[in-house]
Design a protein around this motif. Sequence first.
Motif, short mmCIF file in Angstrom:
data_model
loop_
_atom_site.label_atom_id
_atom_site.label_comp_id
_atom_site.label_asym_id
_atom_site.label_seq_id
_atom_site.Cartn_x
_atom_site.Cartn_y
_atom_site.Cartn_z
N ALA A 31 4.93 0.72 4.56
CA ALA A 31 3.54 0.86 4.14
C ALA A 31 3.37 1.83 2.98
CB ALA A 31 2.68 1.30 5.32
N ALA A 72 0.78 -9.22 5.59
CA ALA A 72 -0.21 -8.18 5.85
C ALA A 72 -1.40 -8.27 4.89
CB ALA A 72 0.43 -6.81 5.75
N ILE A 93 -3.99 -0.58 3.68
CA ILE A 93 -3.52 -1.45 4.77
C ILE A 93 -3.01 -0.56 5.89
CG2 ILE A 93 -1.86 -3.22 5.45
CD1 ILE A 93 -1.99 -4.31 2.64
N THR A 140 -0.94 -2.73 11.07
CA THR A 140 -0.89 -4.08 10.49
C THR A 140 0.50 -4.37 9.95
OG1 THR A 140 -3.24 -3.99 9.89
CG2 THR A 140 -1.88 -5.63 8.75
N TRP A 194 4.91 -7.71 3.58
CA TRP A 194 3.76 -7.34 2.76
C TRP A 194 2.76 -8.48 2.60
CZ3 TRP A 194 6.74 -4.39 -1.67
CH2 TRP A 194 7.16 -3.14 -1.18
#
Length: 243
Positions: A35, A91, A45, A49, A88
Amino acid sequence: MTITHARRLANIRLITFDLFDTLYKPTQPISRTYAQPLWDHGLDIAEETIALSFTKSFKRTHSEYPNYGKNQNLTSSQWWNLVIQRTWTSAGVDLQSHPLLEQVIPKVIQHFATGFAYMMFPEVPKVLKHIRRKGIKIGVISNMDDSAEEILKHLGIREYFDFVLKSITVEIEKPDQRIFEMALAAANIPAYDALHVGDSVVYDFEPARKCGMEALIVSRNDKDKVSLDPHYIDSLERITKMI
């Protein structure tokens, strides 16, 4: 613990270990490392998640390209690149709108290929030294790519292992019991005199038992299982009192 179980462990001549979540763990959650580049690029984000997306993407990629794509002409770096991209995009990240993110992916992959990304469980050095002093052979059986050797060296424990069987090298993944049989052959020790230690019932305990080895499951966070089943241990240090 039954008398038979105890006697068998007392006469063990080979102990093999899983690596991830058995000997070491990430210094921070994988989801946070995945992240961070998104946060650095202004994307809001949630880490939760990313965690869910990583689990889904890892399973999908492993299903499509088992064993890091070894038999489908992928390098492990290409395999991890795919996992990260899928994590990614799943998400909600539009990589075409953030082209600089693709330049970060190799850095993330390299991070996890070194020992800097991991920390040993505190009892590991003491346990390995104890096993070695007793003259017992030690090996690794792990579904790992080539980074396994570098990680063990960085953590300062590679010297304790007589061999390291990585799925990407031997082209067999756990829970296929053939990789356990390879370990027995490498040590020239019969299954009855060998013990495997890992954190998974499916990938460690069951295949080891099927090929005749004794097995223990590390369950550091489930004290109930440890108290009810002698095959569960809450720390590797318990092994020193069994062998």
